[in-house]
Design a protein around this motif. Structure first.
Motif, PDB file in Angstrom:
ATOM      1  N   PHE A  54       3.324  14.925   7.502  1.00 42.71           N
ATOM      2  CA  PHE A  54       3.676  13.516   7.305  1.00 42.71           C
ATOM      3  C   PHE A  54       3.975  13.194   5.844  1.00 42.71           C
ATOM      4  CE2 PHE A  54       0.812  12.220  11.133  1.00 42.71           C
ATOM      5  CZ  PHE A  54       1.721  12.807  11.993  1.00 42.71           C
ATOM      6  N   GLU A  55       3.580  14.102   4.948  1.00 41.37           N
ATOM      7  CA  GLU A  55       3.775  13.871   3.519  1.00 41.37           C
ATOM      8  C   GLU A  55       5.235  14.078   3.152  1.00 41.37           C
ATOM      9  OE1 GLU A  55       1.260  15.122  -0.472  1.00 41.37           O
ATOM     10  OE2 GLU A  55       1.297  16.440   1.262  1.00 41.37           O
ATOM     11  N   ASP A  56       5.745  13.248   2.226  1.00 40.00           N
ATOM     12  CA  ASP A  56       7.121  13.383   1.761  1.00 40.00           C
ATOM     13  C   ASP A  56       7.149  13.017   0.282  1.00 40.00           C
ATOM     14  OD1 ASP A  56       9.986  13.856   2.843  1.00 40.00           O
ATOM     15  OD2 ASP A  56      10.198  12.060   1.610  1.00 40.00           O
ATOM     16  N   GLY A  57       7.068  14.027  -0.576  1.00 37.84           N
ATOM     17  CA  GLY A  57       6.979  13.749  -2.004  1.00 37.84           C
ATOM     18  C   GLY A  57       5.709  12.977  -2.324  1.00 37.84           C
ATOM     19  N   VAL A  58       5.859  11.873  -3.041  1.00 40.41           N
ATOM     20  CA  VAL A  58       4.699  11.034  -3.373  1.00 40.41           C
ATOM     21  C   VAL A  58       4.590   9.830  -2.440  1.00 40.41           C
ATOM     22  CG1 VAL A  58       4.658  11.750  -5.778  1.00 40.41           C
ATOM     23  CG2 VAL A  58       6.005   9.735  -5.123  1.00 40.41           C
ATOM     24  N   SER A  59       5.391   9.820  -1.386  1.00 40.63           N
ATOM     25  CA  SER A  59       5.341   8.719  -0.427  1.00 40.63           C
ATOM     26  C   SER A  59       4.221   8.959   0.582  1.00 40.63           C
ATOM     27  CB  SER A  59       6.669   8.592   0.321  1.00 40.63           C
ATOM     28  OG  SER A  59       7.722   8.315  -0.566  1.00 40.63           O
ATOM     29  N   GLY A  60       3.625   7.897   1.043  1.00 41.68           N
ATOM     30  CA  GLY A  60       2.610   7.978   2.077  1.00 41.68           C
ATOM     31  C   GLY A  60       1.218   7.727   1.550  1.00 41.68           C
ATOM     32  N   HIS A  61       0.508   6.857   2.239  1.00 43.87           N
ATOM     33  CA  HIS A  61      -0.826   6.471   1.793  1.00 43.87           C
ATOM     34  C   HIS A  61      -1.695   6.062   2.968  1.00 43.87           C
ATOM     35  CE1 HIS A  61       1.784   5.966  -1.652  1.00 43.87           C
ATOM     36  NE2 HIS A  61       0.728   6.212  -2.387  1.00 43.87           N
ATOM     37  N   ILE A  62      -2.973   6.251   2.803  1.00 41.53           N
ATOM     38  CA  ILE A  62      -3.967   5.653   3.688  1.00 41.53           C
ATOM     39  C   ILE A  62      -4.962   4.930   2.789  1.00 41.53           C
ATOM     40  CG2 ILE A  62      -5.628   6.008   5.549  1.00 41.53           C
ATOM     41  CD1 ILE A  62      -4.411   8.754   6.019  1.00 41.53           C
ATOM     42  N   THR A  63      -5.277   3.704   3.121  1.00 43.59           N
ATOM     43  CA  THR A  63      -6.271   2.951   2.373  1.00 43.59           C
ATOM     44  C   THR A  63      -7.447   2.623   3.279  1.00 43.59           C
ATOM     45  OG1 THR A  63      -5.033   0.912   2.866  1.00 43.59           O
ATOM     46  CG2 THR A  63      -4.698   1.913   0.696  1.00 43.59           C
ATOM     47  N   ALA A  64      -8.632   2.550   2.668  1.00 38.83           N
ATOM     48  CA  ALA A  64      -9.848   2.189   3.392  1.00 38.83           C
ATOM     49  C   ALA A  64     -10.599   1.132   2.597  1.00 38.83           C
ATOM     50  CB  ALA A  64     -10.732   3.415   3.618  1.00 38.83           C
TER      51      ALA A  64
END
Length: 269
Positions: A54-64
């Motif tokens: 699911f990772e693409d370069g520096v794109s993508g995050h999960i926050t908690a």
């Protein structure tokens, strides 16, 4: 066990249900315990997302959301591969994107969107957004998930389309518009961008993203092959009521958590 001669063996006695193990979300005795738990699950979810591509370069995050400071959120460090993240690498930032705890920068553009979703949805513990391949393909069509499988029915009438693309989201106004489009639902298709999911636990938000990405893949594949048959409204809605809750998502996620935590225990460092 052997029974009476000529009658056949006596059936084994079933075990009492209270002797069988069934995982449920844990109860925490302190804020520190809950914080540690959320951070462990966040590091694990990031590694799972890395495994799944699911990772693409520096794109993508999960926050908690932090369990004590409800307007502060744990997030993955900017530029660190998902597969390498450990609990100690996670960064705590406030709603303005300022780092409160940690050693790394965060992706301000992505965090702006997450912070606005968290602000609009106090019931949400975690928000997941990645530029996954099939999610982006679905978003490029401006499509929602159709009720064509049991899994996709979990999203039936519980996800929406953010029908706009304005470039990289870098301001709070764009984040608020995305939060408004999400409303009270569990997921959003961001047109020409990708998928976003939320949950009352890291486990639930992560599972919804995994399931939504897979459902997008199934839908795209089915439409490429022919004309998918839709599940009718009544059955689709009933299936959503059975499978669409965050507790069910948490339960579905546990095999992924057990696999990553056992095979890569260093994530807990």
């Amino acid at each position: 066990m052997h029974g009476t001669p000529g009658v056949g063996p006596t059936p084994p006695v079933p075990l009492p249900s209270d002797r069988l193990r069934f995982a449920m979300p844990p109860m925490h005795e302190s804020v520190d315990d809950e914080r540690r738990h959320r951070k462990e699950r966040l590091a694990g979810a990031l590694r799972i997302f890395g495994r799944l591509g699911f990772e693409d370069g520096v794109s993508g995050h999960i926050t908690a959301r932090d369990p004590e400071y409800s307007d502060c959120f744990w997030v993955n460090p900017f530029g660190m591969p998902f597969k390498h993240v450990t609990v100690s690498d996670l960064v705590l930032a406030n709603s303005e994107g300022q780092v409160i705890e940690g050693r790394y920068h965060i992706n301000q553009a992505a965090f702006t969107v997450h912070a606005q979703v968290h602000a609009a949805r106090p019931d949400v513990v975690a928000v997941a957004h990645c530029h996954s391949v099939h999610g982006r393909a679905l978003s490029a069509l401006g499509d929602l998930l159709d009720p064509i499988t049991q899994e996709s029915c979990a999203f039936y009438e519980d996800h929406a389309l953010y029908d706009a693309y304005t470039g990289v989201a870098v301001d709070s106004d764009e984040g608020r518009r995305i939060a408004t489009a999400l409303g009270s639902r569990k997921a959003l298709v961001l047109r020409n961008h990708g998928l976003l999911t939320v949950g009352d636990s890291v486990d639930a938000a992560a599972w919804w993203f995994v399931s939504m990405e897979r459902s997008a893949q199934v839908q795209l594949t089915a439409k490429a092959a022919g004309r998918p048959l839709l599940i009718d409204h009544r059955l689709a809605a009933a299936t959503r009521e059975q499978l669409g809750g965050d507790l069910v998502a948490w339960i579905n996620y546990q095999p992924l958590w057990q696999d990553i935590s056992r095979s890569e225990p260093d994530l807990l460092n």
